[in-house]
Design an enzyme around this catalytic site. Structure first.
Site, mmCIF file in Angstrom:
data_model
loop_
_atom_site.group_PDB
_atom_site.id
_atom_site.type_symbol
_atom_site.label_atom_id
_atom_site.label_comp_id
_atom_site.label_asym_id
_atom_site.label_seq_id
_atom_site.Cartn_x
_atom_site.Cartn_y
_atom_site.Cartn_z
ATOM 1 C CG ASN A 212 -7.551 5.636 4.314
ATOM 2 O OD1 ASN A 212 -6.006 4.775 5.108
ATOM 3 N ND2 ASN A 212 -7.340 5.760 2.762
ATOM 4 C CE LYS A 305 -4.323 1.850 5.877
ATOM 5 N NZ LYS A 305 -5.534 2.241 4.591
ATOM 6 C CD GLU A 309 -2.326 1.247 2.231
ATOM 7 O OE1 GLU A 309 -3.680 1.559 2.409
ATOM 8 O OE2 GLU A 309 -2.448 0.831 0.672
ATOM 9 N NE ARG A 342 -8.222 -1.931 7.813
ATOM 10 C CZ ARG A 342 -7.525 -1.306 7.634
ATOM 11 N NH1 ARG A 342 -6.847 -0.696 7.163
ATOM 12 N NH2 ARG A 342 -8.147 -2.059 5.976
ATOM 13 N NE ARG A 352 0.780 -4.778 0.697
ATOM 14 C CZ ARG A 352 0.400 -4.715 0.194
ATOM 15 N NH1 ARG A 352 0.516 -3.771 -1.573
ATOM 16 N NH2 ARG A 352 -1.453 -4.409 -0.011
ATOM 17 C CE LYS A 376 -6.660 -4.797 4.189
ATOM 18 N NZ LYS A 376 -7.005 -4.261 2.822
ATOM 19 C CG ASP A 381 -4.866 -3.664 -0.553
ATOM 20 O OD1 ASP A 381 -5.876 -4.882 0.245
ATOM 21 O OD2 ASP A 381 -5.149 -3.304 -0.920
ATOM 22 C CD GLU A 403 -10.496 -5.103 6.980
ATOM 23 O OE1 GLU A 403 -9.883 -4.650 8.032
ATOM 24 O OE2 GLU A 403 -9.308 -4.693 5.929
ATOM 25 C CD GLU A 409 -9.079 -1.099 -3.416
ATOM 26 O OE1 GLU A 409 -9.765 -1.968 -2.606
ATOM 27 O OE2 GLU A 409 -8.108 -1.128 -3.997
ATOM 28 C CD1 TRP A 554 0.357 -3.515 -11.012
ATOM 29 C CD2 TRP A 554 1.813 -2.400 -9.219
ATOM 30 N NE1 TRP A 554 -0.033 -2.455 -10.973
ATOM 31 C CE2 TRP A 554 0.218 -2.497 -9.461
ATOM 32 C CE3 TRP A 554 2.674 -2.505 -7.598
ATOM 33 C CZ2 TRP A 554 -0.430 -0.991 -8.585
ATOM 34 C CZ3 TRP A 554 1.459 -1.329 -7.204
ATOM 35 C CH2 TRP A 554 0.490 -0.864 -7.746
HETATM 36 C C1 GCV Z 1 -8.883 2.698 3.118
HETATM 37 C C2 GCV Z 1 -5.795 -0.913 0.548
HETATM 38 C C3 GCV Z 1 -6.902 0.530 -0.312
HETATM 39 C C4 GCV Z 1 -6.889 1.588 0.360
HETATM 40 C C5 GCV Z 1 -7.318 1.580 1.393
HETATM 41 C C6 GCV Z 1 -6.030 -0.070 2.035
HETATM 42 C C7 GCV Z 1 -6.431 0.153 3.433
HETATM 43 O O1 GCV Z 1 -4.610 0.076 0.111
HETATM 44 O O2 GCV Z 1 -6.573 0.842 -2.200
HETATM 45 O O3 GCV Z 1 -8.129 2.695 -0.174
HETATM 46 O O4 GCV Z 1 -7.482 1.761 2.538
HETATM 47 O O5 GCV Z 1 -6.942 -1.167 1.269
HETATM 48 O O6 GCV Z 1 -7.290 -1.417 3.488
HETATM 49 O O7 GCV Z 1 -6.930 0.844 4.642
#
Ligand code: GCV
Length: 694
Positions: A212, A305, A309, A342, A352, A376, A381, A403, A409, A554
């Site tokens: 981000n 990215k 988001e 990504r 999703r 990923k 996620d 990834e 998290e 959710w």
């Molecule tokens: C870096 C999720 C996480 C975000 C992260 C995002 C991503 O949404 O909560 O913090 O942002 O994944 O992998 O880009």
């Protein structure tokens, strides 16, 4: 390491070794003949000095020629550099090894017992040095050593989600960033120790900032973040800071990467578009990449990215992701670097899970050679457990990276002990059946330049580096698995424990069992254990909480209703199952054949649907949550049994974390059970849930 400021992690070199073994080490390693030409060789000598001093309790003798007086010695160098090596190995064979590979062999040379450590490159010598020191620090025998190692994955990278100039780390639970961008290019000794940690487990890449790179469209305090986030690292004035870090990490074989904002041609270049098909945009990227390589000749590449988001991307210009990535990929053509693009792209959509595949699979073959698609591990996620992403195996004409998330998290952040190596093993060993049975994710990634594994970083400026002391094991295990995905979880775990807490068999066994059992515990109390995901609290702030329980938030992820629970991703629902190759697609499609641990990920089932052993779904969920808490209590008890066997400081830290962990596991259990009860209105058969109090 500067131990008064921060921990040495697994590089403590505090072996307690029996006399006989020590004698064999002395014979072969107290005297060292090591070449000292390249900067990496300075690192080799420094590490040998440090590690051998730890083992022997005194400084080793370092020579520039074969030592004469000693019994034997350790010779470290390129294969054709020194007689003891040249005369002990097949020079051509060593030269043929992968650039990061190495050979360690016990030999007799001119009637002395020696060890030779050799490699085709200086970087290989760095990796080999750490390997040898690992053996010595854990008391392993060396008299018959014959080791040939090459990494399975070409790219083995940590992705920091650090927000430069703010000190903050997104999803980092170990304090502020260790990188001080205000002070850079001035270096801190901690950077070198971080490089040592990475190199010691075979990692070769580090992306220093958050994907981000800008937080657009968010008000208030977040705007400040957006003004000072990582997109600025690409500005000419900041590149010298990156170059200073790159020069340091280079000595350890670790290349630097940057996350870049897709709108950089506008943000930094002053253009009025970032449209990938616009010649001025292409030219800007080419010039920027050339500027970077002028300063950092071994630069690794960019992580992007895009269209995700709130980050800008090719969709903003009506272009697809291959067009979007290739414009940057082409800029890397003259260099040995690439774009890690990504695949974490999703939008408002009924499910999703299906989106990444729908977006990227049709583009297989359309990405340039200098682009790696970074996927990923699962379709959502980094949940406690997810099925493996359907993109693995679906894009044979595209360079792929997997990834993983080293930072926890969704698995208890800096408070819960959750050792993720078993999870990563499950992912890497997953058989994609693409193109044929036996095609594991690990095999799809291995042995191909530009492919490999990226892990979201865990390190912060906390004195123990990772927030929870035991989370160091995740960084260790991540590196070891990137190097060799075939290593058993037990082997990696035992190595880490022995290096970190010493070789006392009881400590070794107990800490290993704690770690190896912790993931299942986290799955159970966070989900009930049969495939539910995403039941955490989000909150309204820019950085969502993702820690506390909040399942009612959710419904689209749990599929909860009065008639049952789970999301229908079979052919009668979103058909995520249908994105797999056979026989996986059919296996996941039917609740009869779907593995129980993923059942509610793929199916919406009545509360009283009976599982194979006759237990109903609702009862299994209750049982899972209760089992999870019990498992955590057992972990805590095991840890408590170590009091007095490990130093008080580390003992206390982990013991306190376990107290809080157990408390949080109960919160999760009670919240989830109340939620299940609210919808199902079916009480727990064992009468364990004080529903009216929830
Ligand atoms: C870096 C999720 C996480 C975000 C992260 C995002 C991503 O949404 O909560 O913090 O942002 O994944 O992998 O880009």
């Amino acid at each position: 390491m500067a131990s008064e400021r921060y921990d040495s992690c697994w590089l403590r070199y505090e072996a307690s070794i029996d006399d006989e073994r020590l004698e064999s080490y002395r014979r072969r390693c107290l005297h060292v003949y090591a070449s000292d030409g390249a900067p990496e060789l300075g690192v080799v000598r420094e590490e040998l000095r440090r590690g051998l001093e730890g083992v022997f309790g005194r400084e080793p003798h370092l020579w520039h020629h074969p030592p004469r007086s000693a019994d034997g010695f350790l010779a470290v160098g390129l294969p054709d550099e020194m007689r003891p090596i040249t005369e002990s190995v097949d020079v051509e064979f060593v030269r043929s090894l992968d650039d990061d590979g190495y050979l360690i062999r016990a030999v007799e040379w001119e009637e002395s017992d020696c060890l030779v450590l050799t490699a085709p490159t200086d970087t290989g010598l760095v990796y080999g040095t750490f390997h040898l020191l690992r053996l010595l620090a854990t008391g392993e025998p060396i008299d018959d050593l014959e080791i040939v190692e090459e990494p399975a994955n070409a790219e083995r990278i940590v992705n920091h989600w650090d927000n430069p100039f703010r000190g903050l780390v997104e999803r980092g639970y170990a304090g502020q960033s260790i990188f001080d961008w205000e002070r850079l290019p001035q270096l801190d000794e901690r950077y070198a120790d971080y490089a040592r940690l990475l190199a010691s487990v075979g990692l070769n890449g580090l992306c220093v900032n958050n994907v981000n790179t800008k937080i657009p469209g968010r008000e208030g305090a977040n705007e400040v973040v957006s003004q000072q986030a990582g997109w600025q690292l690409l500005e000419s004035a900041n590149l010298e800071k990156v170059a200073a870090l790159a020069a340091l990490f280079r000595r350890y074989g670790v290349r630097l990467y940057l996350s870049v904002n897709y709108a950089s041609p506008m943000l930094i270049g002053g253009l009025d578009t970032a449209d990938p098909l616009e010649p001025a945009v292409e030219e800007w990227w080419a010039e920027k990449v050339a500027e970077v390589y002028d300063l950092i000749p071994d630069f690794g590449g960019f992580v992007v990215k895009a269209d995700s988001e709130g980050q800008t991307g090719p969709y903003d210009y009506g272009r697809d992701h291959a067009e979007g990535a290739n414009v940057i990929g082409r800029a890397f053509e003259p260099y040995d670097g690439r774009v890690w693009w990504r695949a974490f792209v999703y939008s408002d959509h009924e499910d999703r899970a299906v989106q990444a595949y729908e977006t990227f699979e049709p583009l297989d073959g359309a990405f340039d050679d200098n682009v790696t698609l970074q996927i990923k591990n699962g379709p959502i996620d980094f949940q406690q457990r997810e099925p493996v992403s359907t993109l693995f195996g679906a894009m044979p004409e595209t360079a792929l990276g997997c990834e993983l998330q080293i930072t926890q998290e969704y698995t208890g952040q800096g408070v819960h002990a959750c050792y993720l190596v078993p999870q990563w093993k499950e992912i890497l060993e997953f058989d994609t059946h693409a193109p044929v049975e036996g095609s594991r994710v690990a095999d799809l990634l291995a042995d191909t330049p530009g492919q490999g594994i990226a892990g979201v970083g865990v390190v912060g400026d906390d004195p123990n580096w990772t927030g929870h002391y035991l989370a160091q094991a995740n960084l260790y295990g991540f590196g070891r698995l990137c190097w060799d995905p075939d290593l058993e979880s037990e082997t990696i775990t035992d190595e880490w424990v022995a290096l970190t807490f010493g070789t006392d068999p009881e400590v070794r066994e107990t800490v290993s069992r704690i770690l190896l059992d912790s993931w299942q515990a986290a799955i159970d109390y966070h989900t009930g254990g049969i495939g539910l995901i995403h039941m955490m609290y989000n909150g309204e702030t820019a950085l969502e909480n993702h820690y506390d329980p909040s399942p009612e938030e959710w419904p689209e992820y749990t599929g909860v209703s009065e008639d049952g629970i789970g999301v229908d991703r079979s052919s009668s629902g979103s058909d995520y199952a249908g994105q797999y190759r056979e026989p996986l697609a059919s296996r996941y499609d039917s609740p009869e054949t779907c593995p129980e641990e993923l059942l509610l990920f793929f199916h919406h089932l009545p509360w009283e649907y009976e599982l194979a052993d006759g237990t109903t779904v609702i009862q299994r969920l209750y049982d899972g949550c209760f089992d999870g808490v019990e498992r955590v209590r057992v972990l805590r008890q095991r840890w408590r049994s170590l009091e007095g066997r490990i130093d008080e400081r580390r003992y206390r830290h982990v013991a306190e974390r376990f107290d809080e962990h157990a408390h949080q596991a109960v919160r999760w259990r009670d919240t989830l059970c109340a939620f299940f009860y609210e919808y199902s209105e079916i009480p727990d058969e064992a009468g364990r849930i004080p529903i009216e109090e929830c």
